[in-house]
Scaffold this motif. Structure first.
Motif, PDB file in Angstrom:
ATOM      1  N   TYR A   1      41.864  24.846  40.015  1.00 34.43           N
ATOM      2  CA  TYR A   1      41.422  25.710  40.850  1.00 34.43           C
ATOM      3  C   TYR A   1      40.312  26.392  40.756  1.00 34.43           C
ATOM      4  N   SER A   2      39.645  27.142  41.565  1.00 38.58           N
ATOM      5  CA  SER A   2      38.385  27.626  41.686  1.00 38.58           C
ATOM      6  C   SER A   2      38.338  28.531  40.591  1.00 38.58           C
ATOM      7  N   ALA A   3      39.543  29.464  40.069  1.00 42.32           N
ATOM      8  CA  ALA A   3      39.469  30.013  39.079  1.00 42.32           C
ATOM      9  C   ALA A   3      39.315  29.519  37.714  1.00 42.32           C
TER      10      ALA A   3
ATOM     11  N   ALA B   1      47.767  24.996  46.155  1.00 42.89           N
ATOM     12  CA  ALA B   1      46.829  25.617  47.339  1.00 42.89           C
ATOM     13  C   ALA B   1      46.262  26.846  46.847  1.00 42.89           C
ATOM     14  N   GLU B   2      44.997  27.185  47.426  1.00 47.08           N
ATOM     15  CA  GLU B   2      44.535  28.353  47.114  1.00 47.08           C
ATOM     16  C   GLU B   2      43.575  28.996  48.316  1.00 47.08           C
ATOM     17  N   VAL B   3      43.630  30.178  48.383  1.00 46.88           N
ATOM     18  CA  VAL B   3      42.841  30.804  49.534  1.00 46.88           C
ATOM     19  C   VAL B   3      42.597  32.258  48.920  1.00 46.88           C
ATOM     20  N   ARG B   4      41.477  32.822  49.640  1.00 48.74           N
ATOM     21  CA  ARG B   4      41.079  34.015  49.264  1.00 48.74           C
ATOM     22  C   ARG B   4      40.985  34.738  50.902  1.00 48.74           C
ATOM     23  N   PRO B   5      42.168  35.331  50.922  1.00 43.17           N
ATOM     24  CA  PRO B   5      42.367  36.155  52.297  1.00 43.17           C
ATOM     25  C   PRO B   5      41.548  37.530  52.333  1.00 43.17           C
ATOM     26  N   GLN B   6      41.162  37.789  53.684  1.00 39.40           N
ATOM     27  CA  GLN B   6      40.434  39.269  53.807  1.00 39.40           C
ATOM     28  C   GLN B   6      41.500  40.418  53.826  1.00 39.40           C
ATOM     29  N   MET B   7      41.730  41.203  53.024  1.00 42.63           N
ATOM     30  CA  MET B   7      42.679  42.092  53.286  1.00 42.63           C
ATOM     31  C   MET B   7      42.316  43.630  53.378  1.00 42.63           C
ATOM     32  N   ARG B   8      42.862  44.537  53.897  1.00 41.13           N
ATOM     33  CA  ARG B   8      42.511  45.770  54.220  1.00 41.13           C
ATOM     34  C   ARG B   8      43.793  46.843  53.486  1.00 41.13           C
ATOM     35  N   GLY B   9      43.421  47.779  52.813  1.00 42.73           N
ATOM     36  CA  GLY B   9      44.635  48.543  52.404  1.00 42.73           C
ATOM     37  C   GLY B   9      44.859  49.453  53.391  1.00 42.73           C
ATOM     38  N   LEU B  10      46.087  50.308  52.922  1.00 41.43           N
ATOM     39  CA  LEU B  10      46.662  51.280  53.701  1.00 41.43           C
ATOM     40  C   LEU B  10      45.677  52.634  54.257  1.00 41.43           C
ATOM     41  N   VAL B  11      45.224  52.974  53.155  1.00 39.12           N
ATOM     42  CA  VAL B  11      44.343  54.480  53.118  1.00 39.12           C
ATOM     43  C   VAL B  11      42.821  54.035  53.891  1.00 39.12           C
ATOM     44  N   GLY B  12      42.257  52.933  53.504  1.00 44.42           N
ATOM     45  CA  GLY B  12      41.351  52.515  54.189  1.00 44.42           C
ATOM     46  C   GLY B  12      40.123  52.792  53.099  1.00 44.42           C
ATOM     47  N   TRP B  13      40.308  52.261  52.042  1.00 42.30           N
ATOM     48  CA  TRP B  13      39.171  52.546  50.931  1.00 42.30           C
ATOM     49  C   TRP B  13      38.528  51.154  50.904  1.00 42.30           C
ATOM     50  N   GLY B  14      38.280  50.354  51.689  1.00 37.64           N
ATOM     51  CA  GLY B  14      37.625  49.129  51.680  1.00 37.64           C
ATOM     52  C   GLY B  14      38.385  48.100  51.662  1.00 37.64           C
ATOM     53  N   ASP B  15      37.977  46.786  52.267  1.00 36.61           N
ATOM     54  CA  ASP B  15      38.524  45.593  52.350  1.00 36.61           C
ATOM     55  C   ASP B  15      38.416  44.858  50.765  1.00 36.61           C
ATOM     56  N   PHE B  16      39.279  44.032  50.726  1.00 38.26           N
ATOM     57  CA  PHE B  16      39.087  43.206  49.465  1.00 38.26           C
ATOM     58  C   PHE B  16      39.633  41.923  49.779  1.00 38.26           C
ATOM     59  N   ALA B  17      39.456  40.966  48.806  1.00 40.73           N
ATOM     60  CA  ALA B  17      39.810  39.486  49.025  1.00 40.73           C
ATOM     61  C   ALA B  17      40.197  38.910  47.767  1.00 40.73           C
ATOM     62  N   PRO B  18      41.470  38.931  47.473  1.00 42.86           N
ATOM     63  CA  PRO B  18      42.100  38.191  46.348  1.00 42.86           C
ATOM     64  C   PRO B  18      42.142  36.952  46.260  1.00 42.86           C
ATOM     65  N   LEU B  19      41.955  36.223  45.175  1.00 42.25           N
ATOM     66  CA  LEU B  19      42.357  34.730  44.873  1.00 42.25           C
ATOM     67  C   LEU B  19      44.045  34.723  45.115  1.00 42.25           C
ATOM     68  N   ILE B  20      44.423  33.929  46.010  1.00 44.33           N
ATOM     69  CA  ILE B  20      45.711  33.521  45.800  1.00 44.33           C
ATOM     70  C   ILE B  20      45.902  32.121  45.681  1.00 44.33           C
ATOM     71  N   LEU B  21      46.850  31.861  44.335  1.00 45.93           N
ATOM     72  CA  LEU B  21      47.052  30.574  43.993  1.00 45.93           C
ATOM     73  C   LEU B  21      48.591  30.172  44.200  1.00 45.93           C
ATOM     74  N   ALA B  22      48.868  28.985  44.445  1.00 44.08           N
ATOM     75  CA  ALA B  22      50.193  28.495  44.608  1.00 44.08           C
ATOM     76  C   ALA B  22      50.324  26.945  44.465  1.00 44.08           C
ATOM     77  N   ALA B  23      51.060  26.678  43.829  1.00 47.86           N
ATOM     78  CA  ALA B  23      51.399  25.158  43.367  1.00 47.86           C
ATOM     79  C   ALA B  23      52.953  24.979  43.053  1.00 47.86           C
ATOM     80  N   ASP B  24      53.581  23.867  43.543  1.00 55.10           N
ATOM     81  CA  ASP B  24      55.024  23.295  43.431  1.00 55.10           C
ATOM     82  C   ASP B  24      55.087  21.765  43.249  1.00 55.10           C
ATOM     83  N   THR B  25      56.059  21.445  42.671  1.00 55.55           N
ATOM     84  CA  THR B  25      56.542  20.087  42.215  1.00 55.55           C
ATOM     85  C   THR B  25      57.923  19.725  42.558  1.00 55.55           C
ATOM     86  N   LEU B  26      58.182  18.627  42.485  1.00 57.06           N
ATOM     87  CA  LEU B  26      59.656  18.035  42.669  1.00 57.06           C
ATOM     88  C   LEU B  26      60.442  18.887  41.756  1.00 57.06           C
TER      89      LEU B  26
END
Length: 176
Positions: free
Chosen positions: A132-134, A147-172
């Motif tokens: 992974y890139s991390a 899989a990995e992605v850095r989604p553009q997210m926004r909070g509920l109160v509106g204190w700015g956008d954020f982009a966390p790194l999301i990682l996932a993997a699976d095997t048989l």
């Protein structure tokens, strides 16, 4: 009667007026942090379930016979759904599940299609290492999808956008 112990009507109102802005800011901060945590968890779950569903779509019987069954002849590292190449069949399944799973996820700051198009998929039909890139590797000896992605997210109160790194993997699933 001492001046220090004298009680005046309305004295507590000053303390409440002084403490209320801090209390409100604290409550809003707790709400924002918990909402961001929930939103990230929802996206992470959608991506993890997409990799899981794609792995489960493999032909287990063909794999047991040594005849493949993944629909993949070579490894694909860091490809998107649009540039999947030899891994198109597996990534198409994963991408379809991801788009379905993202429906109803709160806090996305971008359309689902834009997010899904940016996911970096790695398919390793003979096992191996997903890097992974991390810098956190996932190593398996069985067929693996990461899989990995850095989604553009926004909070509920509106204190700015954020982009966390999301990682996932699976095997048989391994047999016992």
């Amino acid at each position: 009667m001492s001046v220090l112990h004298a009680k005046t009507r309305g004295q507590s109102a000053v303390l409440i007026a002084f403490a209320l802005p801090f209390l409100i800011a604290f409550v809003l901060m707790v709400v924002e942090i918990s909402e961001r945590w929930l939103e990230v968890s929802m996206v992470e779950d959608a991506l993890q379930q997409a990799t899981r569903s794609a792995v489960q779509s493999f032909d287990y019987a063909a794999l047991a016979r040594g005849a493949g069954g993944m629909g993949v002849s070579a490894s694909c590292v860091g490809v998107t759904a649009g540039s999947a190449g030899a891994c198109r069949a597996v990534i198409t399944v994963a991408d379809r599940f991801l788009r379905t799973n993202l429906t109803g996820v709160r806090g996305l700051g971008e359309p689902i299609s834009n997010l899904a198009d940016r996911v970096r998929w790695t398919v390793l039909p003979n096992g191996g290492t997903c890097q992974y890139s991390a810098g956190v590797p996932r190593i398996e000896v069985t067929p693996l999808i990461c899989a990995e992605v850095r989604p553009q997210m926004r909070g509920l109160v509106g204190w700015g956008d954020f982009a966390p790194l999301i990682l996932a993997a699976d095997t048989l699933d391994t047999t016992q």
